[in-house]
Design an enzyme around this catalytic site. Structure first.
Site, PDB file in Angstrom:
ATOM      1  N   ARG A 120       0.858  -1.197   0.000  1.00  8.81           N
ATOM      2  CA  ARG A 120       0.000   0.000   0.000  1.00  8.81           C
ATOM      3  C   ARG A 120       0.889   1.241   0.000  1.00  8.81           C
ATOM      4  O   ARG A 120       0.887   2.036   0.948  1.00  8.81           O
ATOM      5  CB  ARG A 120      -0.945  -0.012   1.208  1.00  8.81           C
ATOM      6  CG  ARG A 120      -1.726  -1.299   1.439  1.00  8.81           C
ATOM      7  CD  ARG A 120      -2.613  -1.717   0.309  1.00  8.81           C
ATOM      8  NE  ARG A 120      -3.826  -0.957   0.116  1.00  8.81           N
ATOM      9  CZ  ARG A 120      -4.976  -1.161   0.748  1.00  8.81           C
ATOM     10  NH1 ARG A 120      -5.059  -2.097   1.653  1.00  8.81           N
ATOM     11  NH2 ARG A 120      -6.040  -0.442   0.464  1.00  8.81           N
ATOM     12  N   ASP A 128      -3.884  -0.411  -7.002  1.00  5.16           N
ATOM     13  CA  ASP A 128      -4.406  -0.904  -5.725  1.00  5.16           C
ATOM     14  C   ASP A 128      -5.866  -1.355  -5.862  1.00  5.16           C
ATOM     15  O   ASP A 128      -6.795  -0.562  -5.722  1.00  5.16           O
ATOM     16  CB  ASP A 128      -4.267   0.228  -4.694  1.00  5.16           C
ATOM     17  CG  ASP A 128      -4.516  -0.242  -3.283  1.00  5.16           C
ATOM     18  OD1 ASP A 128      -5.264  -1.217  -3.100  1.00  5.16           O
ATOM     19  OD2 ASP A 128      -3.965   0.377  -2.356  1.00  5.16           O
ATOM     20  N   SER A 131      -8.195  -0.817  -2.863  1.00  2.00           N
ATOM     21  CA  SER A 131      -8.773   0.527  -2.758  1.00  2.00           C
ATOM     22  C   SER A 131      -9.887   0.737  -3.781  1.00  2.00           C
ATOM     23  O   SER A 131     -10.960   1.234  -3.442  1.00  2.00           O
ATOM     24  CB  SER A 131      -7.702   1.597  -2.970  1.00  2.00           C
ATOM     25  OG  SER A 131      -6.817   1.600  -1.901  1.00  2.00           O
ATOM     26  N   TYR A 226      -1.763  -0.979   8.296  1.00  2.00           N
ATOM     27  CA  TYR A 226      -2.888  -1.858   8.573  1.00  2.00           C
ATOM     28  C   TYR A 226      -3.143  -1.910  10.081  1.00  2.00           C
ATOM     29  O   TYR A 226      -2.246  -1.631  10.882  1.00  2.00           O
ATOM     30  CB  TYR A 226      -2.599  -3.283   8.082  1.00  2.00           C
ATOM     31  CG  TYR A 226      -2.794  -3.455   6.602  1.00  2.00           C
ATOM     32  CD1 TYR A 226      -4.058  -3.341   6.040  1.00  2.00           C
ATOM     33  CD2 TYR A 226      -1.729  -3.749   5.767  1.00  2.00           C
ATOM     34  CE1 TYR A 226      -4.249  -3.512   4.683  1.00  2.00           C
ATOM     35  CE2 TYR A 226      -1.902  -3.926   4.405  1.00  2.00           C
ATOM     36  CZ  TYR A 226      -3.171  -3.797   3.866  1.00  2.00           C
ATOM     37  OH  TYR A 226      -3.359  -3.966   2.530  1.00  2.00           O
TER      38      TYR A 226
HETATM   39  P1  NAD Z   1      -8.874  -2.668   5.912  1.00  2.00           P
HETATM   40  O1  NAD Z   1      -9.921  -3.086   4.937  1.00  2.00           O
HETATM   41  O2  NAD Z   1      -7.712  -3.575   6.164  1.00  2.00           O
HETATM   42  O3  NAD Z   1      -9.589  -2.365   7.329  1.00  2.00           O
HETATM   43  C1  NAD Z   1     -10.642  -1.406   7.423  1.00  2.00           C
HETATM   44  C2  NAD Z   1     -10.426  -0.518   8.621  1.00  2.00           C
HETATM   45  O4  NAD Z   1     -10.774  -1.244   9.803  1.00  2.00           O
HETATM   46  C3  NAD Z   1      -9.003  -0.026   8.832  1.00  2.00           C
HETATM   47  O5  NAD Z   1      -9.016   1.386   8.849  1.00  2.00           O
HETATM   48  C4  NAD Z   1      -8.606  -0.620  10.173  1.00  2.00           C
HETATM   49  O6  NAD Z   1      -7.760   0.238  10.924  1.00  2.00           O
HETATM   50  C5  NAD Z   1      -9.955  -0.782  10.855  1.00  2.00           C
HETATM   51  N1  NAD Z   1      -9.942  -1.726  11.984  1.00  2.00           N
HETATM   52  C6  NAD Z   1      -9.269  -2.909  12.101  1.00  2.00           C
HETATM   53  N2  NAD Z   1      -9.504  -3.458  13.302  1.00  2.00           N
HETATM   54  C7  NAD Z   1     -10.351  -2.623  13.963  1.00  2.00           C
HETATM   55  C8  NAD Z   1     -10.984  -2.651  15.247  1.00  2.00           C
HETATM   56  N3  NAD Z   1     -10.757  -3.628  16.121  1.00  2.00           N
HETATM   57  N4  NAD Z   1     -11.810  -1.621  15.573  1.00  2.00           N
HETATM   58  C9  NAD Z   1     -12.029  -0.622  14.694  1.00  2.00           C
HETATM   59  N5  NAD Z   1     -11.469  -0.517  13.488  1.00  2.00           N
HETATM   60  C10 NAD Z   1     -10.637  -1.515  13.125  1.00  2.00           C
HETATM   61  O7  NAD Z   1      -8.328  -1.206   5.550  1.00  2.00           O
HETATM   62  P2  NAD Z   1      -7.921  -0.601   4.139  1.00  2.00           P
HETATM   63  O8  NAD Z   1      -8.994   0.279   3.669  1.00  2.00           O
HETATM   64  O9  NAD Z   1      -7.482  -1.705   3.244  1.00  2.00           O
HETATM   65  O10 NAD Z   1      -6.688   0.311   4.527  1.00  2.00           O
HETATM   66  C11 NAD Z   1      -5.563  -0.269   5.195  1.00  2.00           C
HETATM   67  C12 NAD Z   1      -4.373   0.676   5.231  1.00  2.00           C
HETATM   68  O11 NAD Z   1      -3.841   0.882   3.938  1.00  2.00           O
HETATM   69  C13 NAD Z   1      -4.703   2.075   5.733  1.00  2.00           C
HETATM   70  O12 NAD Z   1      -3.622   2.537   6.490  1.00  2.00           O
HETATM   71  C14 NAD Z   1      -4.831   2.890   4.508  1.00  2.00           C
HETATM   72  O13 NAD Z   1      -4.628   4.266   4.723  1.00  2.00           O
HETATM   73  C15 NAD Z   1      -3.722   2.280   3.704  1.00  2.00           C
HETATM   74  N6  NAD Z   1      -3.892   2.534   2.261  1.00  2.00           N
HETATM   75  C16 NAD Z   1      -2.809   2.922   1.529  1.00  2.00           C
HETATM   76  C17 NAD Z   1      -2.956   3.110   0.157  1.00  2.00           C
HETATM   77  C18 NAD Z   1      -1.780   3.494  -0.691  1.00  2.00           C
HETATM   78  O14 NAD Z   1      -1.023   4.361  -0.333  1.00  2.00           O
HETATM   79  N7  NAD Z   1      -1.591   2.793  -1.814  1.00  2.00           N
HETATM   80  C19 NAD Z   1      -4.152   2.919  -0.461  1.00  2.00           C
HETATM   81  C20 NAD Z   1      -5.235   2.527   0.323  1.00  2.00           C
HETATM   82  C21 NAD Z   1      -5.087   2.305   1.689  1.00  2.00           C
END
Ligand code: NAD
Length: 383
Positions: A120, A128, A131, A226
């Site tokens: 990510r 991605d 996303s 994550y």
């Molecule tokens: P995900 O689908 O893995 O999880 C969804 C959300 O649930 C996350 O925000 C996580 O912190 C939250 N979560 C997990 N356990 C929890 C709990 N016990 N209580 C409450 N919330 C909880 O998340 P995602 O959308 O795939 O994003 C994961 C990471 O990747 C983030 O840091 C996001 O900013 C990052 N990201 C980076 C890029 C990039 O730069 N290419 C693109 C997208 C996302």
């Protein structure tokens, strides 16, 4: 080189390539051979693929002839019997949850890239798939909830009386959660949000939602952004705080996932029972176990007047745009593994190539998948 595009299983509406993507493949000297009917659920006909320059063919022919196979879901055992060793298979295979299947693909000499394992990072954003598809899931979760809720979303002052705004609670402010906030706000709801990563607080607030804070979450910095598993003490305090918000919510959208693990249980049965009859829970984490103990994957259940929708593939309910964006993610990735002349070129010094390659040269090469496979093999088993 031949790029084979397969029709997905019956329950899937998306397709890895749309007719509008084909010119970009041709520019890179890659010819598309697509299974008959592959795009029909995404409103792309065989005629449209042919007109765009692809060859429509049978599944058997594609499995045998393709140098790179594009498929969102895993192939069947019958399919794999036809695929040649050395073929590259590219899709969204969730290797951390399908260790045995990955080991079998390695043994067959198939090179597997799983787009959900792409790091990510900023450079990888255009590739991605998590996303692009989670964004759709967050949007559709709110629309689905709005369709089921027996109330308005916005506040109304009418001659017949006033209607308060719907209260939406979103658990997890990742890509899906943030899009759910934006969509629910556009529809006029009052939105509360909880996430264990304090880093998202500002984003949540900038979308006009309230961030529910619970002190003392485990630091996620070392997990590439994550979420990580939380301590017992934190979980108890978190549960108590979430319970207050759940009881007041008309809609709860749960999106919390931890890569490679079962989704955390955030909304207990007692919390569900504290909600008003007619309330709705949309559980986007259903595929990895769900954020409520009552969630059933790909099913809607009703518990004491509260409907819980276990929604693992909301992206598939928007098949045209989901395929458009997925197809663009693949097109953005292909230059990392093919030359402009249309030849395969795997450069494992590239972190995106290394991070997303699961099997190559007859072996599991993805570090996390490999270590999970090793820990799951019986003592003394061949590795
Ligand atoms: P995900 O689908 O893995 O999880 C969804 C959300 O649930 C996350 O925000 C996580 O912190 C939250 N979560 C997990 N356990 C929890 C709990 N016990 N209580 C409450 N919330 C909880 O998340 P995602 O959308 O795939 O994003 C994961 C990471 O990747 C983030 O840091 C996001 O900013 C990052 N990201 C980076 C890029 C990039 O730069 N290419 C693109 C997208 C996302």
């Amino acid at each position: 080189m031949i790029i084979g595009v397969l029709k997905e299983p019956e329950h899937e509406t998306r397709v890895a390539v749309l007719p509008e993507h084909i010119a970009a493949y041709q520019k890179r000297n890659l010819s598309i051979r697509i299974e008959a009917g592959a795009g029909s659920a995404a409103w792309a006909s065989d005629a449209a693929y042919t007109a765009a320059g692809a060859t429509v063919s049978s599944r058997t022919d594609i499995l045998a002839a393709a140098d790179i196979l594009l498929s969102i879901h895993l192939l069947t055992t019958a399919d794999l019997a036809i695929v040649r060793p050395g073929t590259v298979l590219l899709g969204v295979f969730q290797p951390l949850y399908h260790i045995t299947a990955m080991a079998e693909l390695a043994a067959k000499g198939i090179t597997v890239f799983s787009m959900d394992m792409i790091p990510r990072t900023t450079r990888a954003q255009s590739m991605d798939v998590l996303s692009s598809q989670a964004n759709i899931a967050g949007y559709k979760a709110v629309l689905l909830a709005a369709g089921l809720l027996p109330h308005y979303f916005p506040m109304f002052m009418t001659a017949a009386g006033s209607i308060p705004p719907a209260r939406v609670l979103i658990l997890g402010a990742g890509v899906a959660g943030l899009q759910a906030i934006a969509t629910a706000k556009r529809l006029g709801a009052v939105v509360e949000v909880f996430d264990t990563r304090p880093a998202v607080k500002e984003e949540v607030m900038s979308l006009g939602a309230r961030f529910v804070e619970v002190e003392g979450a485990a630091d996620a910095a070392a997990a590439g952004g994550y979420a990580v598993e939380q301590s017992q003490d934190f979980q108890q305090r978190q549960q108590a705080r979430i319970a207050e918000s759940v009881a007041k919510a008309d809609i709860v959208i749960t999106t919390a996932q931890i890569p490679g693990k079962k989704a955390p249980l955030l909304v207990s049965t007692a919390m569900v029972e504290s909600m008003r009859a007619g309330s709705v829970i949309i559980d986007i984490a259903a595929a990895t176990g769900g954020n409520t103990p009552l969630t059933q994957n790909d099913a809607t259940i009703e518990h004491q007047g509260v409907r819980i929708v276990g929604a693992s593939n909301l992206a598939g309910t928007l098949p045209s745009d989901a395929s458009k964006l997925y197809g663009k993610n693949i097109l953005n990735f292909l230059p990392l593994v093919t030359t402009a002349e249309g030849q395969l070129n795997l450069n494992f010094a590239d972190d995106i190539v290394k991070g997303s390659c699961i099997t190559h040269g007859g072996e599991l090469i993805h570090d996390k998948t490999k270590s999970l496979a090793t820990s799951q093999l019986p003592v003394g088993a061949a590795q």
